[in-house]
Design a protein around this motif. Structure first.
Motif, PDB file in Angstrom:
ATOM      1  N   SER A 212       0.861  -1.185   0.000  1.00  0.00           N
ATOM      2  CA  SER A 212       0.000   0.000   0.000  1.00  0.00           C
ATOM      3  C   SER A 212       0.892   1.229   0.000  1.00  0.00           C
ATOM      4  CB  SER A 212      -0.921   0.008   1.226  1.00  0.00           C
ATOM      5  OG  SER A 212      -1.791  -1.115   1.196  1.00  0.00           O
ATOM      6  N   ILE A 213       0.643   2.138  -0.940  1.00  0.00           N
ATOM      7  CA  ILE A 213       1.475   3.322  -1.133  1.00  0.00           C
ATOM      8  C   ILE A 213       0.679   4.576  -0.781  1.00  0.00           C
ATOM      9  CG2 ILE A 213       2.795   4.671  -2.809  1.00  0.00           C
ATOM     10  CD1 ILE A 213       4.105   2.086  -2.239  1.00  0.00           C
ATOM     11  N   PRO A 214       1.212   5.457   0.086  1.00  0.00           N
ATOM     12  CA  PRO A 214       0.536   6.744   0.313  1.00  0.00           C
ATOM     13  C   PRO A 214       0.608   7.608  -0.938  1.00  0.00           C
ATOM     14  CG  PRO A 214       2.642   6.656   1.471  1.00  0.00           C
ATOM     15  CD  PRO A 214       2.403   5.288   0.921  1.00  0.00           C
ATOM     16  N   GLU A 215      -0.315   8.539  -1.043  1.00  0.00           N
ATOM     17  CA  GLU A 215      -0.442   9.303  -2.285  1.00  0.00           C
ATOM     18  C   GLU A 215       0.785  10.167  -2.574  1.00  0.00           C
ATOM     19  OE1 GLU A 215      -3.051  13.016  -0.528  1.00  0.00           O
ATOM     20  OE2 GLU A 215      -4.082  11.276  -1.352  1.00  0.00           O
ATOM     21  N   ASN A 216       1.521  10.563  -1.542  1.00  0.00           N
ATOM     22  CA  ASN A 216       2.696  11.398  -1.780  1.00  0.00           C
ATOM     23  C   ASN A 216       3.930  10.597  -2.160  1.00  0.00           C
ATOM     24  OD1 ASN A 216       2.914  10.257   0.766  1.00  0.00           O
ATOM     25  ND2 ASN A 216       4.133  11.948   1.579  1.00  0.00           N
ATOM     26  N   ARG A 217       3.791   9.262  -2.311  1.00  0.00           N
ATOM     27  CA  ARG A 217       4.929   8.424  -2.660  1.00  0.00           C
ATOM     28  C   ARG A 217       4.742   7.678  -3.980  1.00  0.00           C
ATOM     29  NH1 ARG A 217       9.247   9.576  -0.382  1.00  0.00           N
ATOM     30  NH2 ARG A 217      10.001   7.432  -0.326  1.00  0.00           N
ATOM     31  N   SER A 247      -2.757   0.731  -8.480  1.00  0.00           N
ATOM     32  CA  SER A 247      -4.186   1.002  -8.561  1.00  0.00           C
ATOM     33  C   SER A 247      -4.431   2.496  -8.786  1.00  0.00           C
ATOM     34  CB  SER A 247      -4.879   0.543  -7.275  1.00  0.00           C
ATOM     35  OG  SER A 247      -6.242   0.935  -7.287  1.00  0.00           O
ATOM     36  N   PRO A 248      -5.332   2.850  -9.710  1.00  0.00           N
ATOM     37  CA  PRO A 248      -5.628   4.273  -9.933  1.00  0.00           C
ATOM     38  C   PRO A 248      -6.590   4.867  -8.906  1.00  0.00           C
ATOM     39  CG  PRO A 248      -6.916   2.929 -11.432  1.00  0.00           C
ATOM     40  CD  PRO A 248      -6.043   1.985 -10.661  1.00  0.00           C
ATOM     41  N   VAL A 249      -7.151   4.038  -8.041  1.00  0.00           N
ATOM     42  CA  VAL A 249      -8.145   4.478  -7.062  1.00  0.00           C
ATOM     43  C   VAL A 249      -7.647   4.153  -5.670  1.00  0.00           C
ATOM     44  CG1 VAL A 249     -10.550   4.302  -6.308  1.00  0.00           C
ATOM     45  CG2 VAL A 249      -9.989   4.086  -8.738  1.00  0.00           C
ATOM     46  N   ALA A 250      -7.763   5.123  -4.758  1.00  0.00           N
ATOM     47  CA  ALA A 250      -7.323   4.922  -3.375  1.00  0.00           C
ATOM     48  C   ALA A 250      -8.340   4.098  -2.607  1.00  0.00           C
ATOM     49  CB  ALA A 250      -7.123   6.271  -2.690  1.00  0.00           C
ATOM     50  N   ASP A 251      -7.844   3.339  -1.632  1.00  0.00           N
ATOM     51  CA  ASP A 251      -8.719   2.583  -0.754  1.00  0.00           C
ATOM     52  C   ASP A 251      -9.586   3.541   0.061  1.00  0.00           C
ATOM     53  OD1 ASP A 251      -9.130   1.198   2.127  1.00  0.00           O
ATOM     54  OD2 ASP A 251      -8.994  -0.347   0.584  1.00  0.00           O
ATOM     55  N   LYS A 252     -10.865   3.197   0.218  1.00  0.00           N
ATOM     56  CA  LYS A 252     -11.796   4.103   0.882  1.00  0.00           C
ATOM     57  C   LYS A 252     -11.485   4.280   2.368  1.00  0.00           C
ATOM     58  CE  LYS A 252     -15.661   3.130  -2.247  1.00  0.00           C
ATOM     59  NZ  LYS A 252     -17.069   2.648  -2.365  1.00  0.00           N
ATOM     60  N   ILE A 253     -10.854   3.293   2.975  1.00  0.00           N
ATOM     61  CA  ILE A 253     -10.585   3.347   4.416  1.00  0.00           C
ATOM     62  C   ILE A 253      -9.188   3.878   4.700  1.00  0.00           C
ATOM     63  CG2 ILE A 253     -10.443   1.988   6.540  1.00  0.00           C
ATOM     64  CD1 ILE A 253     -12.508   0.105   5.343  1.00  0.00           C
ATOM     65  N   THR A 254      -8.171   3.259   4.102  1.00  0.00           N
ATOM     66  CA  THR A 254      -6.786   3.647   4.396  1.00  0.00           C
ATOM     67  C   THR A 254      -6.313   4.836   3.573  1.00  0.00           C
ATOM     68  OG1 THR A 254      -5.896   2.094   2.748  1.00  0.00           O
ATOM     69  CG2 THR A 254      -6.267   1.260   4.983  1.00  0.00           C
ATOM     70  N   ARG A 255      -6.998   5.147   2.475  1.00  0.00           N
ATOM     71  CA  ARG A 255      -6.611   6.229   1.567  1.00  0.00           C
ATOM     72  C   ARG A 255      -5.220   6.006   0.987  1.00  0.00           C
ATOM     73  NH1 ARG A 255     -10.652   7.382  -0.411  1.00  0.00           N
ATOM     74  NH2 ARG A 255      -9.552   9.111  -1.414  1.00  0.00           N
ATOM     75  N   THR A 256      -4.856   4.758   0.791  1.00  0.00           N
ATOM     76  CA  THR A 256      -3.600   4.413   0.142  1.00  0.00           C
ATOM     77  C   THR A 256      -3.908   3.689  -1.159  1.00  0.00           C
ATOM     78  OG1 THR A 256      -3.474   2.344   1.397  1.00  0.00           O
ATOM     79  CG2 THR A 256      -2.312   4.266   2.303  1.00  0.00           C
ATOM     80  N   TYR A 257      -2.893   3.561  -1.989  1.00  0.00           N
ATOM     81  CA  TYR A 257      -3.052   2.947  -3.307  1.00  0.00           C
ATOM     82  C   TYR A 257      -2.368   1.578  -3.313  1.00  0.00           C
ATOM     83  CZ  TYR A 257      -4.545   7.531  -4.939  1.00  0.00           C
ATOM     84  OH  TYR A 257      -5.223   8.720  -5.107  1.00  0.00           O
ATOM     85  N   LYS A 258      -3.094   0.573  -3.772  1.00  0.00           N
ATOM     86  CA  LYS A 258      -2.537  -0.769  -3.876  1.00  0.00           C
ATOM     87  C   LYS A 258      -1.563  -0.846  -5.051  1.00  0.00           C
ATOM     88  CE  LYS A 258      -5.006  -2.736  -0.587  1.00  0.00           C
ATOM     89  NZ  LYS A 258      -4.387  -3.304   0.643  1.00  0.00           N
TER      90      LYS A 258
END
Length: 356
Positions: A212-217, A247-258
């Motif tokens: 899982s990748i945060p959006e700033n990474r 993944s182009p869409v963030a997870d709804k709970i963690t707000r990270t990208y798979k």
């Protein structure tokens, strides 16, 4: 008399005191056992930064299996982790009602075939009578039409019978390839609907790491120069990785990208579900690294980390930056190859011996 008694009492007291002191002198100090700690080795290159992300070993192809018909599960032939081959029957649905439907359509098809035989005999008879001029053209057309209706009825009932036979075959859930059962979502006796997922099959073949990748990474992952994967259960194994998809869409709970990291020539010991750490070295001018938030030990206003050298810990001040998703950015204070403690930092002290 009194003087002799006091002298004797004093002598006994001194003897008892000497015995007690001798016992204390012989008592050995309790040896403190070095605590067991979890560590992480920093991997930095001279061109940019290295970030570590926890992940899990997954299969490249994961199929969610479901019945094509509704019914009550009568048998489950696999367990979680079972290795299956193509063609193996994994689950079965009670097919009594489906079998009755097949029997009905079979009887209807037999009836339609009888009607077709009768229509064909009548048509041949009236065709000869028409050639002899005994019947009119209208009567012949009537029997030709009756034959075509009977033939169509045979095709209809045959299609219904084939459909029923297919439904009967769908009552058995069959593996379409060799693999491992990764999830079981239904049990024997449970009524399921068509399309409801009952098993997850991970096909043999490629293995990947899901992180899982945060959006700033995300940009750093796109620009990764090197990806190295290590495994908690295989401390001596390092595998090169490659980004396959993000993944182009963030997870709804963690707000990270798979993200999926494919493994290049993984060893045989890499099994599904293993815990992995993905170190990503990306291009850039920043000298930073992300470490678990639990590795930070705060003393006053100065954050620090416990660095292990020769099985001894020492507290090193660091400069931290952004944090999120259980990780914190360290801008200064760490060097390539440093081994830091990532769990239990509150129980350590300067110069303490530890076990890795």
């Amino acid at each position: 008399m009194m003087s002799k008694a006091l002298t004797r009492y004093a002598g006994v007291s001194m003897l008892i005191l000497a015995i007690l002191l001798a016992g204390c002198a012989r008592t050995e100090p309790v040896k403190e056992e070095a605590p067991l700690v979890r560590t992480q080795k920093m991997q930095l290159n001279g061109n940019g930064q290295s970030s570590g992300y926890p992940g899990e070993v997954r299969g490249r192809y994961e199929t969610q299996l479901a019945f094509q018909v509704s019914g009550k599960i009568s048998k489950r032939n696999v367990e979680l982790g079972s290795v299956v081959n193509a063609g193996d029957v994994l689950m079965e649905i009670d097919a009594k009602d489906i079998q009755q439907t097949v029997n009905i359509t079979s009887a209807q098809m037999a009836s339609a075939e009888s009607q077709l035989n009768l229509a064909q005999s009548n048509l041949e008879r009236y065709r000869k009578l028409f050639e002899q001029g005994a019947v009119s053209r209208a009567q012949l057309d009537q029997y030709e039409n009756a034959y075509e209706v009977a033939a169509a009825a045979v095709r209809q009932t045959a299609a219904q019978y084939t459909q029923g036979a297919n439904q009967l075959g769908y009552s058995a859930l069959v593996a379409d390839s060799t693999g491992v059962i990764a999830a079981v979502n239904a049990e024997a006796g449970q009524v399921v609907s068509a399309g409801q997922v009952v098993l997850t099959l991970v096909k043999d073949g490629e293995r990947e790491i899901e992180i899982s990748i945060p959006e700033n990474r995300i940009e750093d992952l796109h620009n990764a120069q090197q990806i190295r994967v290590t495994f908690w259960a295989l401390p001596d194994v390092i595998v090169e990785g490659k980004v396959r998809e993000i993944s182009p869409v963030a997870d709804k709970i963690t707000r990270t990208y798979k993200a999926r990291i494919s493994l290049q020539n993984p060893p045989a010991g890499v099994n599904l579900g293993m815990t992995a750490n993905v170190a990503i070295a990306s291009a850039g001018s920043r000298q930073a690294v992300y470490i678990p938030l639990a590795a930070i030990y705060q003393t006053g206003d100065t954050p620090g980390v416990w660095v292990v050298a020769n099985e001894t810990v020492s507290l090193r001040p660091v400069k931290v930056g952004a944090f999120g998703d259980g990780q914190i950015q360290v801008l200064e204070g760490l060097q390539d190859g440093d081994v830091i403690v990532t769990a239990g930092v509150q129980k350590l002290r300067e110069g303490q011996k530890v076990r890795l």
